[in-house]
Design an enzyme around this catalytic site. Structure first.
Site, PDB file in Angstrom:
ATOM      1  CG  ASP A  63      -0.251  -0.284   2.533  1.00 18.54           C
ATOM      2  OD1 ASP A  63       1.076  -0.223   2.619  1.00 18.54           O
ATOM      3  OD2 ASP A  63      -0.968  -1.092   3.010  1.00 18.54           O
ATOM      4  CG  ASP A  65       0.780   4.039   4.276  1.00 20.77           C
ATOM      5  OD1 ASP A  65      -0.533   3.944   3.854  1.00 20.77           O
ATOM      6  OD2 ASP A  65       1.184   3.316   4.890  1.00 20.77           O
ATOM      7  CG  ASP A 158       7.949   0.397  12.765  1.00 22.33           C
ATOM      8  OD1 ASP A 158       8.303   1.045  11.832  1.00 22.33           O
ATOM      9  OD2 ASP A 158       7.252  -0.400  12.477  1.00 22.33           O
TER      10      ASP A 158
HETATM   11  P1  ATP Z   1       3.582  -3.434   5.181  1.00 22.09           P
HETATM   12  O1  ATP Z   1       2.534  -2.765   4.869  1.00 22.09           O
HETATM   13  O2  ATP Z   1       4.271  -4.106   4.101  1.00 22.09           O
HETATM   14  O3  ATP Z   1       3.212  -4.575   5.932  1.00 22.09           O
HETATM   15  P2  ATP Z   1       4.486  -1.287   6.211  1.00 22.09           P
HETATM   16  O4  ATP Z   1       5.794  -0.724   6.708  1.00 22.09           O
HETATM   17  O5  ATP Z   1       4.144  -0.456   5.190  1.00 22.09           O
HETATM   18  O6  ATP Z   1       4.748  -2.915   5.841  1.00 22.09           O
HETATM   19  P3  ATP Z   1       2.111  -0.547   7.739  1.00 22.09           P
HETATM   20  O7  ATP Z   1       1.481  -1.277   8.721  1.00 22.09           O
HETATM   21  O8  ATP Z   1       1.479  -0.478   6.711  1.00 22.09           O
HETATM   22  O9  ATP Z   1       3.839  -1.301   7.434  1.00 22.09           O
HETATM   23  O10 ATP Z   1       2.563   0.809   8.537  1.00 22.09           O
HETATM   24  C1  ATP Z   1       3.070   1.898   7.581  1.00 22.09           C
HETATM   25  C2  ATP Z   1       4.087   2.694   8.136  1.00 22.09           C
HETATM   26  O11 ATP Z   1       3.766   3.393   9.370  1.00 22.09           O
HETATM   27  C3  ATP Z   1       5.428   1.868   8.653  1.00 22.09           C
HETATM   28  O12 ATP Z   1       6.268   1.520   7.549  1.00 22.09           O
HETATM   29  C4  ATP Z   1       6.039   2.387   9.884  1.00 22.09           C
HETATM   30  O13 ATP Z   1       6.885   3.593   9.239  1.00 22.09           O
HETATM   31  C5  ATP Z   1       4.858   3.186  10.619  1.00 22.09           C
HETATM   32  N1  ATP Z   1       4.255   2.059  11.678  1.00 22.09           N
HETATM   33  C6  ATP Z   1       3.423   1.354  11.489  1.00 22.09           C
HETATM   34  N2  ATP Z   1       3.176   0.631  12.751  1.00 22.09           N
HETATM   35  C7  ATP Z   1       4.132   1.191  13.503  1.00 22.09           C
HETATM   36  C8  ATP Z   1       4.180   1.075  15.080  1.00 22.09           C
HETATM   37  N3  ATP Z   1       3.623   0.242  15.662  1.00 22.09           N
HETATM   38  N4  ATP Z   1       5.021   1.949  15.509  1.00 22.09           N
HETATM   39  C9  ATP Z   1       5.814   2.965  14.715  1.00 22.09           C
HETATM   40  N5  ATP Z   1       5.440   3.179  13.744  1.00 22.09           N
HETATM   41  C10 ATP Z   1       4.555   2.406  12.850  1.00 22.09           C
HETATM   42 MG    MG Z   2       2.024  -0.552   4.498  1.00 19.74          MG
END
Ligand code: ATP
Ligand code: MG
Length: 458
Positions: A63, A65, A158
């Site tokens: 996705d 963001d 994170d």
């Molecule tokens: P994917 O969507 O491929 O699983 P992602 O890194 O995009 O991985 P998401 O859950 O979509 O994960 O979250 C988007 C972003 O938000 C992350 O890349 C991170 O920067 C931030 N994020 C998500 N969860 C947390 C958390 N628990 N603590 C701090 N930052 C977070």
């Molecule tokens: Mg994501």
């Protein structure tokens, strides 16, 4: 390229469009539309998080963001299809036909905020300042809802590799946390002190494991140590969130690798104490191997682009455990069907306080296990009714994957598949006759009886 490990002193590292080589053709056109409209209206706007990480790694992002300095209200005014969501922190969802683009306003770094305090007004009365950021006694962040700068927004994320931003104004990548170096070295490292970051949000431990396994990265030493040290605290996270995160792990295509990391670190035992103890023990001198085998099967299916429903996933992973539990109840004289109900209820009672399996998934899991006996009868009684069940494919798949090595399974599955194929080729009216369904008769709506037999036992 400007490189810098200490952003507070020198500012972020900026990687120009020529240097990073990420093409906009790899980005979601809808995300680009959102970015351009924000920019054209005078706002700062970037892609951020996992999508930038994945684009740099040559992986397809799940996705896209967007972060911006526009407030949710301002975003809403720019996009007709915008809905504001979230109570803890307002987010804008821009709806397109085939996807939703999430737009967040830059957030401040929660750990920098003062604790809620009583402040004096007029030198007379005291009132409680509205707590923007609230931590519990153990330092877990309960609420954090104020806007911040792009840098604060990046540093509250994170992991370093998840804190990169792609700035639409000049197509550069902005790295506040040393994420680019970690990306090329293949390292998962928390931003800031890992002990503090895992304490603020224990789910970050599961995310660290998932990203390490999925990206083939190693965990940075301090991050790894802090994770093992804090493993037991994983159960402080909310049970529904832990279920969602476990699903992501088990359906990531690297479930087996994740499970190894979770078991080595102690997180698995904290989340599934009874099951974990059973897994480590033997039954009648035999180790419990099906869990590991099933993880590999699920991984293979996901990697080939296949899907696995939640009930089927749980049945595959926990089926052997459930069978053994049901066997214990039967040994005490319980009838077969009831023994499966009791085993499932006991299992849910063990797991749900930590990892909350939704009720509908729990019931469906029980049905997949309970219906296995039905497959054994060939020719079956009223086969068309059975084939018409919504979970028929899951029942068959469970039998094929988990019990494929049992006697006569192939023959049985072949018979059921042939029946299903025949049914598919029948016109619907014929089919209705065959399964005895009333044709075009209006169904009387009945209130569903509550399913009491699966109540969780504590
Ligand atoms: P994917 O969507 O491929 O699983 P992602 O890194 O995009 O991985 P998401 O859950 O979509 O994960 O979250 C988007 C972003 O938000 C992350 O890349 C991170 O920067 C931030 N994020 C998500 N969860 C947390 C958390 N628990 N603590 C701090 N930052 C977070
Ligand atoms: Mg994501």
């Amino acid at each position: 390229m400007k490189k810098n490990k200490n952003p507070e002193k020198f500012g972020p590292a900026i990687i120009t469009r020529q240097e990073h080589g990420i093409s906009r053709t790899l980005m979601s056109p809808n995300a680009l539309r959102v970015l351009y409209r924000l920019k054209d209206n005078g706002f700062v706007a970037s892609l951020v998080g996992g999508c930038v990480r994945d684009l740099l790694l040559g992986r397809e992002p799940k996705d896209f963001d967007v972060v911006t300095n526009a407030t949710p209200g301002e975003v809403k005014r720019l996009f007709r299809s915008c809905r504001l969501v979230g109570r803890r922190f307002r987010l804008a969802h821009i709806h397109f036909k085939e996807e939703i683009i999430e737009v967040a306003t830059f957030r401040s770094q929660a750990s920098d905020e003062p604790e809620p305090e009583a402040i004096e007004t007029n030198g007379m009365e005291k009132r409680q300042r509205h707590p923007h950021m609230l931590k519990d006694d153990d330092g877990m962040v309960l609420r954090d809802n104020i806007y911040g700068t792009p840098e604060e927004d990046a540093l509250r994320r994170d992991f370093t590799v998840n804190a990169l931003a792609y700035n639409i104004s000049d197509f550069s990548i902005i790295d506040y946390g040393g994420g680019l170096a970690d990306l090329s070295a293949g390292i998962i490292r928390t931003i800031g002190d890992p002990a503090v970051r895992f304490q603020e949000d224990p789910v970050r431990m599961l995310r660290a494991v998932r990203f390490a396994a999925l990206l083939g990265f190693t965990m940075e030493e301090e991050t790894g140590k802090a994770l093992v040290h804090a493993a037991d605290t994983i159960i402080k996270a909310s049970p529904p969130r832990l279920y969602d995160e476990m699903l992501k792990i088990l359906l990531s295509g690297e479930g087996a690798k994740c499970s190894d990391l979770l078991r080595q670190s102690g997180i698995f035992a904290a989340l599934f104490p009874a099951f974990s103890a059973w897994l480590d023990a033997e039954s009648e001198g035999f180790p419990h191997t099906r869990f590991g085998l099933m993880l590999t099967c699920v991984d293979a299916r996901v990697q080939q682009g296949g899907t696995v429903s939640q009930p089927l996933l749980l049945a595959l992973l926990f089926g052997e455990y459930l069978d053994e539990k049901a066997g214990t109840f039967r040994a005490k004289g319980m009838p077969w069907q009831q023994s499966v109900d009791a085993a499932t209820a006991e299992f849910l009672g063990e797991v749900c306080p930590y990892v909350q399996i939704p009720n509908r998934v729990g019931f469906a899991l029980r049905d997949i296990i309970a219906q296995q006996t039905r497959l054994k009868q060939i020719p079956g009684r009223k086969p068309q009714t059975f084939i018409a069940r919504k979970d028929f494919n899951d029942i068959i798949e469970y039998c094929r994957i988990a019990c494929g090595d049992m006697k006569d399974v192939d023959k049985r599955l072949e018979w059921w598949r042939a029946q299903a194929a025949e049914q598919d080729s029948l016109p619907q009216s014929e089919l209705a006759k065959e399964i005895g369904a009333p044709q075009r008769k209006k169904k009387r709506r009945r209130r569903r009886k509550p399913q009491r037999d699966l109540q969780i036992t504590e």
